[in-house]
Enzyme design. Structure first.
Site, PDB file in Angstrom:
ATOM      1  N   SER A  24       0.825  -1.215   0.000  1.00  0.00           N
ATOM      2  CA  SER A  24       0.000   0.000   0.000  1.00  0.00           C
ATOM      3  C   SER A  24       0.859   1.265   0.000  1.00  0.00           C
ATOM      4  O   SER A  24       2.020   1.245   0.419  1.00  0.00           O
ATOM      5  CB  SER A  24      -0.902   0.027   1.241  1.00  0.00           C
ATOM      6  OG  SER A  24      -1.729  -1.102   1.275  1.00  0.00           O
TER       7      SER A  24
HETATM    8  N1  SAM Z   1      -0.892  -4.871   4.066  1.00  0.00           N
HETATM    9  C1  SAM Z   1      -0.108  -5.167   2.899  1.00  0.00           C
HETATM   10  C2  SAM Z   1       1.287  -4.667   2.986  1.00  0.00           C
HETATM   11  O1  SAM Z   1       1.651  -4.024   3.978  1.00  0.00           O
HETATM   12  O2  SAM Z   1       2.040  -4.952   2.043  1.00  0.00           O
HETATM   13  C3  SAM Z   1      -0.764  -4.668   1.635  1.00  0.00           C
HETATM   14  C4  SAM Z   1      -1.740  -5.585   1.192  1.00  0.00           C
HETATM   15  S1  SAM Z   1      -2.373  -5.562  -0.433  1.00  0.00           S
HETATM   16  C5  SAM Z   1      -2.892  -3.909  -0.695  1.00  0.00           C
HETATM   17  C6  SAM Z   1      -3.873  -6.479  -0.042  1.00  0.00           C
HETATM   18  C7  SAM Z   1      -3.610  -7.927   0.329  1.00  0.00           C
HETATM   19  O3  SAM Z   1      -4.855  -8.497   0.749  1.00  0.00           O
HETATM   20  C8  SAM Z   1      -3.096  -8.779  -0.818  1.00  0.00           C
HETATM   21  O4  SAM Z   1      -1.894  -9.396  -0.451  1.00  0.00           O
HETATM   22  C9  SAM Z   1      -4.225  -9.799  -1.038  1.00  0.00           C
HETATM   23  O5  SAM Z   1      -3.775 -11.057  -1.461  1.00  0.00           O
HETATM   24  C10 SAM Z   1      -4.847  -9.846   0.352  1.00  0.00           C
HETATM   25  N2  SAM Z   1      -6.229 -10.345   0.405  1.00  0.00           N
HETATM   26  C11 SAM Z   1      -7.243 -10.165  -0.475  1.00  0.00           C
HETATM   27  N3  SAM Z   1      -8.354 -10.789  -0.048  1.00  0.00           N
HETATM   28  C12 SAM Z   1      -8.041 -11.381   1.130  1.00  0.00           C
HETATM   29  C13 SAM Z   1      -8.771 -12.174   2.059  1.00  0.00           C
HETATM   30  N4  SAM Z   1     -10.050 -12.505   1.865  1.00  0.00           N
HETATM   31  N5  SAM Z   1      -8.123 -12.613   3.174  1.00  0.00           N
HETATM   32  C14 SAM Z   1      -6.826 -12.294   3.389  1.00  0.00           C
HETATM   33  N6  SAM Z   1      -6.080 -11.549   2.540  1.00  0.00           N
HETATM   34  C15 SAM Z   1      -6.681 -11.089   1.432  1.00  0.00           C
END
Ligand code: SAM
Length: 215
Positions: free
Chosen positions: A64
């Site tokens: 992000s």
């Molecule tokens: N917090 C992260 C970081 O610091 O790098 C950024 C995360 S990225 C914007 C969003 C993440 O949410 C992705 O890695 C994606 O695979 C995960 N994601 C999407 N749906 C999800 C779910 N139902 N449960 C857990 N993770 C999920």
């Protein structure tokens, strides 16, 4: 990878930029000043690590934007020792910031490749959240209740399960909207069956997948 004076200089500049955009919590700014964001980057994007932007981390996902990380973290109003659930581990950057604030961090990731990679990488930097692989759109009931839940992917609606897994006084920070733009919500559980809700500006996240997310 090294953390040179040049990296530290760029980090200082980035933190100044984030503060100028309205982040006031000194603890968050200090944590961002400490954390070498370039360590969380793919080789090909590493020169961009100190731009206030989201970048690809593989598997179609992103780390992000630093301002967004700071904004969501500020809304959680973390106190040392708080039990926090992060949904969307991704690169592990957000989880590391939460750990720097003294939280007990539980982080769940849907994508197996990212989960495995971050679970291996993050402890090498000295950050040890509790890692889970699975669908966080339903929360993580086995560790509930939480002082805070942060969702780092865009949800189509407010998942009831997450509200249920908050302690009284606990906060849920979650972007809700369509696949292009989401409004940031902060929900506080003020009593067992009472929620106060505040909305903030729009952000743009990758979609929350899973049962209560986007199909
Ligand atoms: N917090 C992260 C970081 O610091 O790098 C950024 C995360 S990225 C914007 C969003 C993440 O949410 C992705 O890695 C994606 O695979 C995960 N994601 C999407 N749906 C999800 C779910 N139902 N449960 C857990 N993770 C999920």
């Amino acid at each position: 990878m090294e953390d040179s004076y040049r990296h530290k200089g760029m980090r200082k500049q980035l933190v100044k930029e984030i503060a100028a955009k309205g982040i006031r919590d000194e603890r968050i700014l200090k944590a961002m000043l400490k954390l070498p964001r370039h360590f969380f980057f793919d080789e090909i994007f590493v020169t961009h690590a100190y731009e206030d932007k989201a970048f690809p981390i593989g598997e179609g996902q992103t780390i992000s934007q630093p301002y967004t990380v700071a904004f969501q973290t500020e809304l959680l109003e973390i106190q040392s020792g708080d039990k926090i659930l992060e949904i969307g581990t991704g690169s592990g950057y957000q989880a590391s910031i939460l750990l720097e604030l003294g939280a007990e961090v539980h982080t769940i990731e849907y994508n197996r490749v990212l989960h495995d990679r971050t679970r291996q990488f993050l402890p090498q930097l000295g950050y040890r959240p509790h890692f889970y692989h699975g669908d966080g759109s339903k929360g993580l009931p086995q560790q509930a209740p939480y002082d805070g839940i942060i969702v780092t992917a865009g949800a189509p609606s407010l998942p009831e399960d997450l509200v249920r897994q908050l302690k009284v006084g606990g906060k849920l920070v979650i972007p809700v909207g369509n696949n292009k733009s989401q409004v940031m919500y902060k929900l506080t559980k003020v009593a067992p069956n009472k929620i106060s809700k505040k909305t903030f500006k729009n952000f743009s996240f990758v979609p929350l997948r899973g049962e209560k997310g986007w199909k």
